[in-house]
Design a protein around this motif. Structure first.
Motif, PDB file in Angstrom:
ATOM      1  N   ASP A  20       0.836  -1.207   0.000  1.00 41.13           N
ATOM      2  CA  ASP A  20       0.000   0.000   0.000  1.00 41.13           C
ATOM      3  C   ASP A  20       0.868   1.253   0.000  1.00 41.13           C
ATOM      4  O   ASP A  20       0.604   2.209  -0.720  1.00 41.13           O
ATOM      5  CB  ASP A  20      -0.896   0.038   1.248  1.00 41.13           C
ATOM      6  N   LEU A  21       1.922   1.210   0.832  1.00 40.65           N
ATOM      7  CA  LEU A  21       2.819   2.360   0.934  1.00 40.65           C
ATOM      8  C   LEU A  21       3.486   2.649  -0.386  1.00 40.65           C
ATOM      9  O   LEU A  21       3.592   3.798  -0.817  1.00 40.65           O
ATOM     10  CB  LEU A  21       3.956   2.040   1.914  1.00 40.65           C
ATOM     11  N   ILE A  22       3.951   1.587  -1.025  1.00 41.46           N
ATOM     12  CA  ILE A  22       4.659   1.775  -2.285  1.00 41.46           C
ATOM     13  C   ILE A  22       3.718   2.356  -3.328  1.00 41.46           C
ATOM     14  O   ILE A  22       4.102   3.208  -4.127  1.00 41.46           O
ATOM     15  CB  ILE A  22       5.309   0.455  -2.727  1.00 41.46           C
ATOM     16  N   GLY A  23       2.460   1.954  -3.254  1.00 40.14           N
ATOM     17  CA  GLY A  23       1.446   2.542  -4.127  1.00 40.14           C
ATOM     18  C   GLY A  23       1.378   4.053  -3.908  1.00 40.14           C
ATOM     19  O   GLY A  23       1.437   4.841  -4.852  1.00 40.14           O
ATOM     20  N   LEU A  24       1.313   4.449  -2.639  1.00 38.43           N
ATOM     21  CA  LEU A  24       1.246   5.878  -2.305  1.00 38.43           C
ATOM     22  C   LEU A  24       2.509   6.616  -2.748  1.00 38.43           C
ATOM     23  O   LEU A  24       2.458   7.780  -3.133  1.00 38.43           O
ATOM     24  CB  LEU A  24       1.099   6.060  -0.789  1.00 38.43           C
ATOM     25  N   ALA A  25       3.638   5.910  -2.695  1.00 34.61           N
ATOM     26  CA  ALA A  25       4.916   6.554  -3.009  1.00 34.61           C
ATOM     27  C   ALA A  25       5.035   6.907  -4.488  1.00 34.61           C
ATOM     28  O   ALA A  25       5.897   7.685  -4.879  1.00 34.61           O
ATOM     29  CB  ALA A  25       6.070   5.641  -2.590  1.00 34.61           C
ATOM     30  N   GLN A  26       4.158   6.335  -5.315  1.00 30.61           N
ATOM     31  CA  GLN A  26       4.226   6.631  -6.746  1.00 30.61           C
ATOM     32  C   GLN A  26       3.670   8.023  -7.068  1.00 30.61           C
ATOM     33  O   GLN A  26       3.961   8.605  -8.096  1.00 30.61           O
ATOM     34  CB  GLN A  26       3.449   5.587  -7.580  1.00 30.61           C
ATOM     35  N   ASP A  27       2.798   8.543  -6.179  1.00 34.47           N
ATOM     36  CA  ASP A  27       2.193   9.858  -6.429  1.00 34.47           C
ATOM     37  C   ASP A  27       3.234  10.973  -6.310  1.00 34.47           C
ATOM     38  O   ASP A  27       4.194  10.844  -5.562  1.00 34.47           O
ATOM     39  CB  ASP A  27       1.090  10.137  -5.398  1.00 34.47           C
ATOM     40  N   ARG A  28       2.983  12.057  -7.024  1.00 36.92           N
ATOM     41  CA  ARG A  28       3.847  13.220  -6.850  1.00 36.92           C
ATOM     42  C   ARG A  28       3.430  13.927  -5.565  1.00 36.92           C
ATOM     43  O   ARG A  28       2.306  13.763  -5.105  1.00 36.92           O
ATOM     44  CB  ARG A  28       3.717  14.165  -8.054  1.00 36.92           C
ATOM     45  N   PRO A  29       4.317  14.735  -4.992  1.00 37.62           N
ATOM     46  CA  PRO A  29       3.937  15.452  -3.771  1.00 37.62           C
ATOM     47  C   PRO A  29       2.695  16.316  -4.016  1.00 37.62           C
ATOM     48  O   PRO A  29       2.551  16.888  -5.098  1.00 37.62           O
ATOM     49  CB  PRO A  29       5.148  16.333  -3.473  1.00 37.62           C
ATOM     50  N   ALA A  30       1.812  16.392  -3.011  1.00 37.37           N
ATOM     51  CA  ALA A  30       0.584  17.174  -3.160  1.00 37.37           C
ATOM     52  C   ALA A  30       0.876  18.668  -3.088  1.00 37.37           C
ATOM     53  O   ALA A  30       0.374  19.444  -3.892  1.00 37.37           O
ATOM     54  CB  ALA A  30      -0.421  16.783  -2.068  1.00 37.37           C
ATOM     55  N   THR A  31       1.669  19.070  -2.108  1.00 42.32           N
ATOM     56  CA  THR A  31       1.918  20.507  -1.942  1.00 42.32           C
ATOM     57  C   THR A  31       3.397  20.822  -1.724  1.00 42.32           C
ATOM     58  O   THR A  31       3.829  21.930  -1.997  1.00 42.32           O
ATOM     59  CB  THR A  31       1.154  21.066  -0.713  1.00 42.32           C
ATOM     60  N   ALA A  32       4.159  19.872  -1.223  1.00 44.11           N
ATOM     61  CA  ALA A  32       5.516  20.196  -0.782  1.00 44.11           C
ATOM     62  C   ALA A  32       6.566  19.754  -1.800  1.00 44.11           C
ATOM     63  O   ALA A  32       6.243  19.263  -2.873  1.00 44.11           O
ATOM     64  CB  ALA A  32       5.794  19.538   0.563  1.00 44.11           C
ATOM     65  N   ARG A  33       7.839  19.931  -1.439  1.00 43.95           N
ATOM     66  CA  ARG A  33       8.923  19.575  -2.331  1.00 43.95           C
ATOM     67  C   ARG A  33       9.031  18.054  -2.539  1.00 43.95           C
ATOM     68  O   ARG A  33       9.325  17.566  -3.598  1.00 43.95           O
ATOM     69  CB  ARG A  33      10.231  20.028  -1.659  1.00 43.95           C
ATOM     70  N   TRP A  34       8.840  17.306  -1.441  1.00 44.54           N
ATOM     71  CA  TRP A  34       9.067  15.861  -1.471  1.00 44.54           C
ATOM     72  C   TRP A  34       7.870  15.109  -0.923  1.00 44.54           C
ATOM     73  O   TRP A  34       7.067  15.677  -0.199  1.00 44.54           O
ATOM     74  CB  TRP A  34      10.296  15.503  -0.601  1.00 44.54           C
ATOM     75  N   ARG A  35       7.820  13.824  -1.274  1.00 47.04           N
ATOM     76  CA  ARG A  35       6.866  12.934  -0.642  1.00 47.04           C
ATOM     77  C   ARG A  35       7.697  12.060   0.298  1.00 47.04           C
ATOM     78  O   ARG A  35       8.599  11.356  -0.153  1.00 47.04           O
ATOM     79  CB  ARG A  35       6.196  12.079  -1.710  1.00 47.04           C
ATOM     80  N   ILE A  36       7.406  12.141   1.597  1.00 49.47           N
ATOM     81  CA  ILE A  36       8.299  11.517   2.580  1.00 49.47           C
ATOM     82  C   ILE A  36       7.578  10.418   3.358  1.00 49.47           C
ATOM     83  O   ILE A  36       6.443  10.600   3.802  1.00 49.47           O
ATOM     84  CB  ILE A  36       8.841  12.586   3.559  1.00 49.47           C
ATOM     85  N   PHE A  37       8.246   9.290   3.506  1.00 51.30           N
ATOM     86  CA  PHE A  37       7.716   8.176   4.296  1.00 51.30           C
ATOM     87  C   PHE A  37       8.678   7.876   5.430  1.00 51.30           C
ATOM     88  O   PHE A  37       9.840   7.560   5.187  1.00 51.30           O
ATOM     89  CB  PHE A  37       7.538   6.929   3.420  1.00 51.30           C
ATOM     90  N   VAL A  38       8.190   8.050   6.653  1.00 45.99           N
ATOM     91  CA  VAL A  38       9.010   7.732   7.824  1.00 45.99           C
ATOM     92  C   VAL A  38       8.486   6.410   8.379  1.00 45.99           C
ATOM     93  O   VAL A  38       7.307   6.281   8.679  1.00 45.99           O
ATOM     94  CB  VAL A  38       8.894   8.819   8.922  1.00 45.99           C
TER      95      VAL A  38
END
Ligand SMILES: [Zn+2]
Length: 392
Positions: free
Chosen positions: A107-125
């Protein structure tokens, strides 16, 4: 005389990471780069602040301050929403379960494919990345090897050895260490305005865990509960006393769990409302209610675990006490974790041998393992306390 924190030269989000200036310097530099490394591994023993460091890094990477050297200001809307857990491009995963399963990682990897919504990066901690099954790790590995353009992964684990070598070799490592009690005390004094002597007591007592130290230093009831816990071995003179103390210990940890969960839940709610532009007494407008609801759901899930966590914290306090006993028995002149109990500790140390002390520490370790494998707390604690009865 005011002493200055070693991390004071860096932007505000880094100030909680006292004693870690080498790691902070690396992360601060990376946050200013056009193309920072896209996969990181934060390691360090519990209390060293690995998830604090990962969150601060996420803030620094996304911060709106126009001057790159000031990124991580802690006061812009982006820094605030990341702190409150509502930023759409920073996802923090903490599992309430024993393991992350393969479906969660997919599921996470699916989300990681999207471009950032508002910020510079899409970050997963990912807190507790050591709790991934091997299959889940291999799925994640693929995502790390072929990273979507603006995604950054931050994995946290106790030590590099706790994750598969394939992950280790593809991530940049940040190793945090346990800060000295003195630097934790300085943080509590300078940032939270706590009394220096109390701050030092709490920093030692918490074995340099910043969050626990602040809780102890600012909460007399929590200190009283801790005192009852650590003095327990000093009171257990016989088998029958050990049995009686078991029930007390469980009751004290339940009180501690309730109190600390309440305090944390309230603080999180205030922070969330603040980041939504509301004060504590405002009515939450309908379009923002889902944020509050999500926080409440997370808190409920966590409350279930808080009794277990409080009991585990008590065990760590007890290990600390026996380490003090051992230090006395071996004649080292090291500073004790429970310096204020020195006389009683010396008395107890004389009643037994260092072998007996090591056996007690073993028994605590065994009780901790049993508690994670669903043995009823009462049974696990009773067995542990029996090992505390002095034996010559
Ligand atoms: Zn900022």
């Amino acid at each position: 005389m005011t002493q200055t924190l070693d991390v004071a030269q860096f932007p505000a989000v880094w100030h909680d990471l006292t004693g870690q200036s080498a790691s902070v310097a690396q992360l601060h530099r990376a946050a200013q780069q056009e193309a920072p490394t896209h996969a990181w591994l934060f390691t360090g023993p519990p209390g060293s602040g690995r998830s604090t460091a990962a969150r601060a890094f996420a803030q620094a990477l996304q911060c709106e301050n126009p001057d790159p050297a000031q990124r991580g200001c802690s006061i812009c809307p982006t820094c605030l929403t990341i702190a409150s857990g509502t930023h759409p491009d920073v996802k923090v995963m903490a599992t309430e379960k024993v393991n992350y399963g393969i479906d969660e990682i997919r599921d996470l990897i699916g989300l990681a494919q999207d471009r950032p919504a508002t910020a510079r990066w899409r970050i997963f901690v990912m807190e507790d990345a050591d709790r991934m099954t091997e299959r889940a790790t291999n799925v994640l590995l693929k995502a790390i090897e072929e990273p979507p353009p603006r995604t950054i992964w931050m994995l946290c684990a106790p030590s590099p050895a706790d994750v598969l070598i394939t992950i280790r070799s593809r991530t940049r490592k940040i190793s945090l260490t346990i800060p000295s009690a003195e630097s934790v005390a300085r943080l509590l004094t300078e940032r939270d305005g706590l009394d220096p002597e109390m701050a030092l007591f709490a920093a030692r007592a918490s074995q340099s865990h910043v969050g626990v130290a602040r809780w102890l230093a600012s909460n007399p009831e929590a200190r009283a509960r801790r005192e009852q816990i650590v003095s327990l071995p000093l009171r257990v003179g016989s088998t029958s006393q050990a049995m009686a103390e078991a029930a007390d210990l469980i009751q004290i940890t339940q009180q501690e769990a309730t109190a600390s969960a309440e305090e944390r839940n309230t603080a999180e709610r205030v922070r969330l409302l603040h980041s939504l532009g509301l004060s504590e007494d405002d009515t939450v407008p309908p379009k923002l209610r889902h944020h509050v609801k999500r926080l409440e759901e997370e808190q409920t899930a966590r409350n279930r675990r808080s009794v277990h966590d409080a009991l585990d914290k008590a065990m760590i306090d007890l290990i600390g006490l026996f380490r003090d006993v051992l230090a006395v028995q071996l004649g080292t002149d090291a500073e004790l974790i429970n310096e204020h109990l020195r006389d009683q500790i010396i008395g107890y140390a004389r009643q037994g041998t260092s072998q007996h002390t090591l056996a007690a520490i073993d028994a605590i370790g065994q009780a901790r393992t049993r508690l994670t494998s669903n043995v009823p707390p009462q049974l696990a604690v009773e067995a542990m306390l029996l090992a505390f009865v002095p034996r010559r």
